[in-house]
Enzyme design. Structure first.
Site, mmCIF file in Angstrom:
data_model
loop_
_atom_site.group_PDB
_atom_site.id
_atom_site.type_symbol
_atom_site.label_atom_id
_atom_site.label_comp_id
_atom_site.label_asym_id
_atom_site.label_seq_id
_atom_site.Cartn_x
_atom_site.Cartn_y
_atom_site.Cartn_z
ATOM 1 N N CYS A 83 0.838 -1.202 0.000
ATOM 2 C CA CYS A 83 0.000 0.000 0.000
ATOM 3 C C CYS A 83 0.871 1.250 0.000
ATOM 4 O O CYS A 83 1.734 1.413 0.870
ATOM 5 C CB CYS A 83 -0.913 0.012 1.218
ATOM 6 N N CYS A 89 -1.193 6.389 6.631
ATOM 7 C CA CYS A 89 -2.556 6.027 7.016
ATOM 8 C C CYS A 89 -2.554 5.293 8.357
ATOM 9 O O CYS A 89 -1.669 4.487 8.634
ATOM 10 C CB CYS A 89 -3.174 5.153 5.924
ATOM 11 N N CYS A 171 -7.361 1.498 -1.537
ATOM 12 C CA CYS A 171 -7.182 0.850 -0.232
ATOM 13 C C CYS A 171 -6.960 -0.633 -0.459
ATOM 14 O O CYS A 171 -7.792 -1.317 -1.070
ATOM 15 C CB CYS A 171 -8.403 1.071 0.657
ATOM 16 N N ASN A 312 -27.020 -11.739 13.589
ATOM 17 C CA ASN A 312 -25.949 -12.467 12.903
ATOM 18 C C ASN A 312 -25.748 -13.878 13.459
ATOM 19 O O ASN A 312 -25.537 -14.832 12.706
ATOM 20 C CB ASN A 312 -24.648 -11.669 13.008
ATOM 21 N N CYS A 401 -13.763 -9.033 20.380
ATOM 22 C CA CYS A 401 -12.906 -8.250 19.485
ATOM 23 C C CYS A 401 -11.787 -7.566 20.262
ATOM 24 O O CYS A 401 -11.065 -6.731 19.717
ATOM 25 C CB CYS A 401 -13.733 -7.215 18.717
#
Length: 445
Positions: A83, A89, A171, A312, A401
């Site tokens: 990238c 970024c 991206c 989900n 997470c």
């Protein structure tokens, strides 16, 4: 009593000095760890087994931070980031590390944190769930920044630890059709007379097409809307405008709502711009399948799904006849989950709204369940785990997470008579230090 003068350390001299350090490991945020003067030194961009030239930028009592100046000895696991925006970024922070090494690091981080803070070891560490390393994101939010002097609006991602916007042309982790939109989208936005009123831009690849949601702080002119419709038709996307109240106006697409389907079933989940979805579709599918396999819900069993979102996990858990109760803190997602259950033909699932960080003792759905799934945000589910004694599920799947909050909550779960049977990495976010994980707890004898 005699007093003697003691000179304070010259911090400015210490910070300006250059050091050659050996990196031993990565921390859970992906920074290299070295040691100097008995303290840990965190070095962004450095990898284990590398010798690096570093300039100290911050000195604390127990640790320091250093800026990577030069790699004197290169790791065999270092790769060249593809990238062009990698060094600016703030999105991907591990592109310089080979993908298999990334996954090994994340798996070790997960197990180490749980072992350390929950002081337990899983009976089984499962193989990581993973997918493509590049162009895996089906959704991303791009920031905008309007320059008052040049009247130019920049479109991109935030820089690391900064509010500055790094203008991008592509991206490497965004789905290729969405990444390809960025240059033309940025050009078109700069043609709008009301571009000063633009906020963030959300790009989504759904099963029924690509969606562009523009956050606006003021109503756009008819001429600007016509430009957006022209862009939408040219690129075959659906464009929506979202106002301060999160209300959306379809400029084309006749009110069509994005959705994704779960393979191997008739389950279809519609979602709105404000609804949370997992950004990695194939890995999400694998994650849902593993959760259902681990819990194996059967007809006649009662299953509780906390932080259920738009269904989900709830809907797949209900497809074989189990009674499923889904609980979510966002009203809009509760309503969407009910719609999704109805359109999928599942009548043994019910959804409730509740603040899952508050006292749950008086909630109507709170009672004994056979099995349970929990999928909280990064803060974890410490408060919800206090209700385990009343719920008494014989099996609990925790999807996390944030390995730090999983480790903390695991301690609470274990104290209530549960054993950690399985744990495994879910590589939802390749090229970043972020990791998803799944743990299975079973009630002991």
């Amino acid at each position: 009593m005699a007093q003697f003068f003691k000179a304070k350390p010259n911090r400015s001299k210490q910070l300006s000095s250059k050091l050659s350090l050996k990196v031993t490991q990565l921390d859970h945020l992906g920074a290299g760890i070295a040691h100097h003067d008995g303290k840990i030194v965190f070095i962004n961009g450095a990898l284990p087994d590398e010798t690096v030239s570093v300039q100290l930028t911050e000195q604390k009592k127990k640790f320091s931070r250093g800026k990577l100046l030069k790699i004197e000895k290169r790791s065999t696991e270092r790769v060249t980031p593809p990238c062009p925006h990698f060094d600016k970024c703030g999105g991907c922070d591990l592109q310089h590390l080979d993908i298999e090494a990334q996954r090994k690091h994340k798996a070790n981080t997960l197990v180490d944190l749980v072992n350390k803070f929950a002081q337990t070891q899983a009976s089984e560490v499962c193989a990581p769930l993973s997918g493509d390393a590049w162009h895996y994101r089906r959704r991303a939010r791009l920031a905008t920044w309007f320059d008052k002097n040049t009247k130019h609006i920049s479109l991109g991602f935030r820089a690391s630890s900064s509010s500055d916007v790094v203008e991008i042309q592509s991206c490497a982790v965004l789905a290729e059709p969405l990444s390809a939109l960025i240059p033309d989208l940025a050009f078109m936005l700069n043609q709008l007379s009301g571009k000063k009123a633009l906020g963030h831009v959300e790009l989504t690849q759904a099963d029924n097409g690509n969606f562009v949601v523009l956050r606006v702080t003021k109503v756009l002119s008819d001429k600007d809307k016509a430009r957006l419709v022209e862009f939408a038709n040219k690129h075959e996307v659906i464009v929506l405008l979202q106002d301060d109240d999160a209300q959306c106006e379809h400029l084309n697409g006749a009110g069509e709502q994005p959705f994704y389907a779960l393979s191997g079933s008739d389950i279809k989940l519609n979602f709105s711009p404000g609804n949370f979805i997992q950004v990695n579709g194939p890995v999400n599918q694998a994650m849902v399948s593993q959760a259902v396999e681990w819990l194996s819900p059967k007809a006649g069993e009662r299953v509780l799904d906390l932080f259920c979102g738009i269904g989900n996990f709830s809907l797949p858990l209900a497809k074989d006849g189990a009674e499923v109760i889904g609980v979510e803190g966002v009203v809009a997602m509760v309503e969407q989950a009910r719609v999704n259950a109805k359109q999928s033909g599942l009548d043994k699932v019910a959804f409730y709204h509740a603040d899952l960080s508050a006292d749950l003792s008086k909630e109507p759905w709170l009672g004994k369940v056979d099995k349970m799934l929990i999928d909280p945000a990064r803060a974890g589910a410490y408060e919800s785990m206090q209700s385990l004694k009343k719920l008494k599920p014989k099996a609990l799947v925790y999807v996390s997470c944030n390995p730090a909050s999983l480790a903390r909550d695991s301690e609470v779960i274990l104290k209530q008579g549960y054993q950690l049977k399985k744990i495994g990495l879910i590589d939802m976010f390749p090229q970043t230090h972020h990791l998803e994980s799944m743990a299975l707890f079973e009630l002991g004898n």
